[in-house]
Design an enzyme around this catalytic site. Structure first.
Site, PDB file in Angstrom:
ATOM      1  N   HIS A   1       0.842  -1.203   0.000  1.00 53.07           N
ATOM      2  CA  HIS A   1       0.000   0.000   0.000  1.00 53.07           C
ATOM      3  C   HIS A   1       0.881   1.259   0.000  1.00 53.07           C
ATOM      4  O   HIS A   1       0.620   2.220  -0.725  1.00 53.07           O
ATOM      5  CB  HIS A   1      -0.874   0.059   1.254  1.00 53.07           C
ATOM      6  CG  HIS A   1      -1.812  -1.089   1.437  1.00 53.07           C
ATOM      7  ND1 HIS A   1      -1.662  -2.019   2.432  1.00 53.07           N
ATOM      8  CD2 HIS A   1      -2.937  -1.447   0.757  1.00 53.07           C
ATOM      9  CE1 HIS A   1      -2.662  -2.905   2.372  1.00 53.07           C
ATOM     10  NE2 HIS A   1      -3.440  -2.578   1.365  1.00 53.07           N
TER      11      HIS A   1
ATOM     12  N   ASP B   1      -3.257  -7.130  -7.442  1.00 52.06           N
ATOM     13  CA  ASP B   1      -4.625  -7.539  -7.786  1.00 52.06           C
ATOM     14  C   ASP B   1      -4.829  -7.206  -9.260  1.00 52.06           C
ATOM     15  O   ASP B   1      -5.517  -6.248  -9.615  1.00 52.06           O
ATOM     16  CB  ASP B   1      -5.623  -6.797  -6.890  1.00 52.06           C
ATOM     17  CG  ASP B   1      -5.357  -7.087  -5.424  1.00 52.06           C
ATOM     18  OD1 ASP B   1      -5.833  -8.108  -4.934  1.00 52.06           O
ATOM     19  OD2 ASP B   1      -4.630  -6.306  -4.774  1.00 52.06           O
TER      20      ASP B   1
ATOM     21  N   GLN C   1      -8.287  -7.159 -10.790  1.00 52.68           N
ATOM     22  CA  GLN C   1      -9.009  -5.994 -10.253  1.00 52.68           C
ATOM     23  C   GLN C   1      -8.583  -4.706 -10.972  1.00 52.68           C
ATOM     24  O   GLN C   1      -9.419  -3.861 -11.320  1.00 52.68           O
ATOM     25  CB  GLN C   1      -8.714  -5.887  -8.761  1.00 52.68           C
ATOM     26  CG  GLN C   1      -9.208  -4.617  -8.108  1.00 52.68           C
ATOM     27  CD  GLN C   1      -8.976  -4.650  -6.610  1.00 52.68           C
ATOM     28  OE1 GLN C   1      -9.668  -5.337  -5.894  1.00 52.68           O
ATOM     29  NE2 GLN C   1      -7.996  -3.890  -6.130  1.00 52.68           N
TER      30      GLN C   1
HETATM   31  P1  AMP Z   1      -6.341  -3.826  -0.360  1.00 54.99           P
HETATM   32  O1  AMP Z   1      -6.203  -3.045   0.899  1.00 54.99           O
HETATM   33  O2  AMP Z   1      -5.869  -5.240  -0.245  1.00 54.99           O
HETATM   34  O3  AMP Z   1      -7.706  -3.693  -0.974  1.00 54.99           O
HETATM   35  O4  AMP Z   1      -5.338  -3.172  -1.394  1.00 54.99           O
HETATM   36  C1  AMP Z   1      -5.393  -1.807  -1.706  1.00 54.99           C
HETATM   37  C2  AMP Z   1      -4.508  -1.536  -2.885  1.00 54.99           C
HETATM   38  O5  AMP Z   1      -3.170  -1.915  -2.573  1.00 54.99           O
HETATM   39  C3  AMP Z   1      -4.921  -2.336  -4.128  1.00 54.99           C
HETATM   40  O6  AMP Z   1      -4.781  -1.496  -5.275  1.00 54.99           O
HETATM   41  C4  AMP Z   1      -3.922  -3.454  -4.139  1.00 54.99           C
HETATM   42  O7  AMP Z   1      -3.678  -3.981  -5.429  1.00 54.99           O
HETATM   43  C5  AMP Z   1      -2.685  -2.753  -3.603  1.00 54.99           C
HETATM   44  N1  AMP Z   1      -1.746  -3.738  -3.056  1.00 54.99           N
HETATM   45  C6  AMP Z   1      -2.004  -4.690  -2.128  1.00 54.99           C
HETATM   46  N2  AMP Z   1      -0.917  -5.448  -1.905  1.00 54.99           N
HETATM   47  C7  AMP Z   1       0.045  -4.979  -2.734  1.00 54.99           C
HETATM   48  C8  AMP Z   1       1.401  -5.352  -2.990  1.00 54.99           C
HETATM   49  N3  AMP Z   1       1.987  -6.377  -2.370  1.00 54.99           N
HETATM   50  N4  AMP Z   1       2.104  -4.633  -3.893  1.00 54.99           N
HETATM   51  C9  AMP Z   1       1.522  -3.586  -4.552  1.00 54.99           C
HETATM   52  N5  AMP Z   1       0.251  -3.187  -4.352  1.00 54.99           N
HETATM   53  C10 AMP Z   1      -0.474  -3.875  -3.460  1.00 54.99           C
END
Ligand code: AMP
Length: 284
Positions: free
Chosen positions: A41, A154, A157
């Site tokens: 994030h 994702d 997504q």
């Molecule tokens: P989430 O809180 O899991 O819904 O993720 C929020 C955002 O952070 C989404 O756009 C995810 O794709 C991105 N994200 C989550 N994990 C990672 C990661 N390991 N590397 C890059 N972006 C991430």
């Protein structure tokens, strides 16, 4: 009325800050998250700071993207820890809306995206992308950013959101950031804390399997052959495979073989009670 600029939970307060920024010709970037923030994030937040004057991070655990029996209740929530992390890298506003701001009583509208959202995660979690598309649309309408940033972690997504923005003429640029991994290759995820100590040691095999399969694809093996050893390795290690596919990088149409076209290898598997997803680009 004094507004705490660090966190805002009401749309009306957000709107008043946002219109001040607009009045001062500030460009705004939004990083939507479900909290339990980690380096993945934070990498998006850092990227956001390089492309806009003001950065909003939203924190909202979206019930609409969880199915029955999934981990909505256990999903990690720690807003004060999230705020501390965000303070260290500098964010202008955290929007942590009350559920009533996103889904007011009587809420009955859902955005659904077809095509790209139907295979892969959409096949095993049919509720998921409708829930994501609905909440992202609302967050974009609430924050009206110039740029919204999403992670390649994702990947499906990300493509669903790109399609959504095109189809609904939403006035925002979608940017993506690369996957941030642990040193052993495991993609960072808020759900990694569910892994037992032993499963945490096993989990990087998912990324290793992607790398090994990619190497075989690049040597010309068809996907069915290239994937075989990885599927065996993962199942011996205790993973329950959901999908493992080679797809067109733009449409996610399944590919039988890598022939130099933009392609992506995507995998989802459950280890213990934790569903893990990962993906890599196939190039060269
Ligand atoms: P989430 O809180 O899991 O819904 O993720 C929020 C955002 O952070 C989404 O756009 C995810 O794709 C991105 N994200 C989550 N994990 C990672 C990661 N390991 N590397 C890059 N972006 C991430």
């Amino acid at each position: 009325m004094s507004i705490d600029l660090s966190t805002i939970s009401k749309l009306a307060d957000l709107q008043s800050v946002r219109s001040k920024w607009r009045h001062n010709s500030q460009t705004i970037a939004l990083v939507p998250t479900m909290g339990a923030l980690h380096e993945g994030h934070l990498s998006l937040v850092k990227l956001a700071r390089t492309v806009a004057n003001k950065v909003i991070v939203s924190v909202f655990v979206n019930p609409k993207q969880f199915g029955q029996g999934e981990d909505l209740d256990q999903y990690p929530r720690d807003l004060s820890a999230d705020l501390n992390k965000l303070k260290t890298i500098g964010v202008d506003l955290v929007y942590a809306p009350d559920a009533s701001q996103i889904y007011p009583q009587g809420f009955s509208t859902n955005i659904s995206v077809t095509g790209i959202s139907e295979g892969l995660c959409g096949a095993s979690r049919p509720h998921f992308f409708g829930g994501v598309a609905t909440v992202v649309t609302k967050l974009l309408l609430h924050c009206t950013p110039d740029i919204a940033l999403f992670g390649e972690k994702d990947y499906q997504q990300l493509l669903v959101i790109r399609r959504l923005v095109i189809d609904l003429d939403l006035p925002v640029d979608v940017m993506s950031g690369p996957i941030v991994r642990e040193n052993d290759g495991l993609a960072r995820s808020s759900r990694n804390i569910y892994l037992s100590k032993t499963d945490r040691q096993t989990a990087p095999l998912l990324h290793k399997g992607l790398l090994e399969t990619r190497a075989r694809l690049q040597k010309g093996a068809p996907m069915i052959k290239a994937a075989q050893q990885t599927i065996e390795l993962l199942s011996r290690a205790g993973f329950q495979l959901d999908y493992f596919e080679l797809c067109d990088a733009n449409t996610l149409a399944p590919l039988k073989q890598y022939k130099g076209q933009p392609a992506r290898l995507l995998i989802a598997a459950t280890l213990g009670r934790t569903r893990l997803i990962d993906n890599i680009a196939v190039i060269g």
